[in-house]
Scaffold this motif. Structure first.
Motif, mmCIF file in Angstrom:
data_model
loop_
_atom_site.group_PDB
_atom_site.id
_atom_site.type_symbol
_atom_site.label_atom_id
_atom_site.label_comp_id
_atom_site.label_asym_id
_atom_site.label_seq_id
_atom_site.Cartn_x
_atom_site.Cartn_y
_atom_site.Cartn_z
ATOM 1 N N ALA A 155 -0.669 -2.072 6.795
ATOM 2 C CA ALA A 155 0.625 -2.000 6.110
ATOM 3 C C ALA A 155 0.624 -0.810 5.159
ATOM 4 O O ALA A 155 -0.422 -0.347 4.730
ATOM 5 N N LEU A 156 1.835 -0.340 4.852
ATOM 6 C CA LEU A 156 1.953 0.697 3.841
ATOM 7 C C LEU A 156 3.239 0.512 3.055
ATOM 8 O O LEU A 156 4.193 -0.134 3.518
ATOM 9 N N ILE A 157 3.248 1.086 1.864
ATOM 10 C CA ILE A 157 4.410 0.975 0.986
ATOM 11 C C ILE A 157 4.577 2.268 0.206
ATOM 12 O O ILE A 157 3.602 2.880 -0.233
ATOM 13 N N SER A 158 5.805 2.703 0.075
ATOM 14 C CA SER A 158 6.106 3.883 -0.727
ATOM 15 C C SER A 158 7.413 3.648 -1.472
ATOM 16 O O SER A 158 8.215 2.795 -1.083
ATOM 17 N N SER A 159 7.599 4.419 -2.529
ATOM 18 C CA SER A 159 8.786 4.237 -3.368
ATOM 19 C C SER A 159 10.051 4.546 -2.580
ATOM 20 O O SER A 159 10.121 5.545 -1.881
ATOM 21 N N THR A 164 2.366 -9.463 3.435
ATOM 22 C CA THR A 164 3.346 -8.764 2.603
ATOM 23 C C THR A 164 2.623 -7.796 1.676
ATOM 24 O O THR A 164 1.723 -8.195 0.940
ATOM 25 N N ILE A 165 3.025 -6.542 1.740
ATOM 26 C CA ILE A 165 2.467 -5.532 0.834
ATOM 27 C C ILE A 165 3.442 -5.326 -0.326
ATOM 28 O O ILE A 165 4.663 -5.342 -0.138
ATOM 29 N N SER A 166 2.886 -5.165 -1.507
ATOM 30 C CA SER A 166 3.718 -4.927 -2.684
ATOM 31 C C SER A 166 2.941 -4.051 -3.662
ATOM 32 O O SER A 166 1.740 -3.825 -3.482
ATOM 33 N N ARG A 167 3.634 -3.562 -4.673
ATOM 34 C CA ARG A 167 2.975 -2.695 -5.645
ATOM 35 C C ARG A 167 3.519 -2.973 -7.037
ATOM 36 O O ARG A 167 4.686 -3.331 -7.184
ATOM 37 N N ASP A 168 2.666 -2.830 -8.021
ATOM 38 C CA ASP A 168 3.041 -2.949 -9.424
ATOM 39 C C ASP A 168 2.739 -1.595 -10.051
ATOM 40 O O ASP A 168 1.579 -1.268 -10.326
ATOM 41 N N THR A 169 3.783 -0.805 -10.244
ATOM 42 C CA THR A 169 3.592 0.554 -10.730
ATOM 43 C C THR A 169 3.017 0.567 -12.141
ATOM 44 O O THR A 169 2.196 1.422 -12.480
ATOM 45 N N ALA A 170 3.404 -0.409 -12.952
ATOM 46 C CA ALA A 170 2.905 -0.466 -14.326
ATOM 47 C C ALA A 170 1.397 -0.700 -14.357
ATOM 48 O O ALA A 170 0.703 -0.246 -15.273
#
Length: 112
Positions: free
Chosen positions: A48-52, A67-73
């Motif tokens: 999986a991949l995720i980008s803004s 499910t891929i997710s990201r927490d930028t903080a």
């Protein structure tokens, strides 16, 4: 650049795990982050991949379960893995896609 993956372990088929990958040394929000996996004797394969600003992308084998997710903080990318199958057993690696940076890998083992 450092990528620190964690969260792997042993789980029964049908169970869940959440992998985390904490990144440092990059502008997290400007990079595409991904997860790959590898089993002995096989090539590393895309998970999986995720980008803004774009919808996540998944391999067909995990679509609907992961499910891929990201927490930028927190500069952290996650991989929530549900309905795990024995064939999901692998070492999972996080990566900054296209830049050659890889984490150390975390082992996921799914027993039948």
């Amino acid at each position: 650049v450092q990528l620190q993956a964690s969260g792997g372990g042993l789980v029964q088929a049908g169970g869940s795990l959440r992998l985390s990958c904490a990144a440092s040394g990059i502008v997290f929000s400007l990079n595409t982050m991904g997860w790959y996996r590898q089993t002995p004797g096989k090539q590393r394969e895309f998970v999986a991949l995720i980008s803004s600003g774009r919808s996540p992308t998944y391999a067909d084998a995990v679509k609907g379960r992961f499910t891929i997710s990201r927490d930028t903080a927190k500069n952290t990318v996650y991989l929530q893995m549900n309905s795990l199958k024995p064939e999901d057993t692998a070492v999972y690696y996080c990566t900054v896609v296209g830049r050659g940076y890889w984490g150390q890998g975390t082992q996921v083992t799914v027993s039948s």
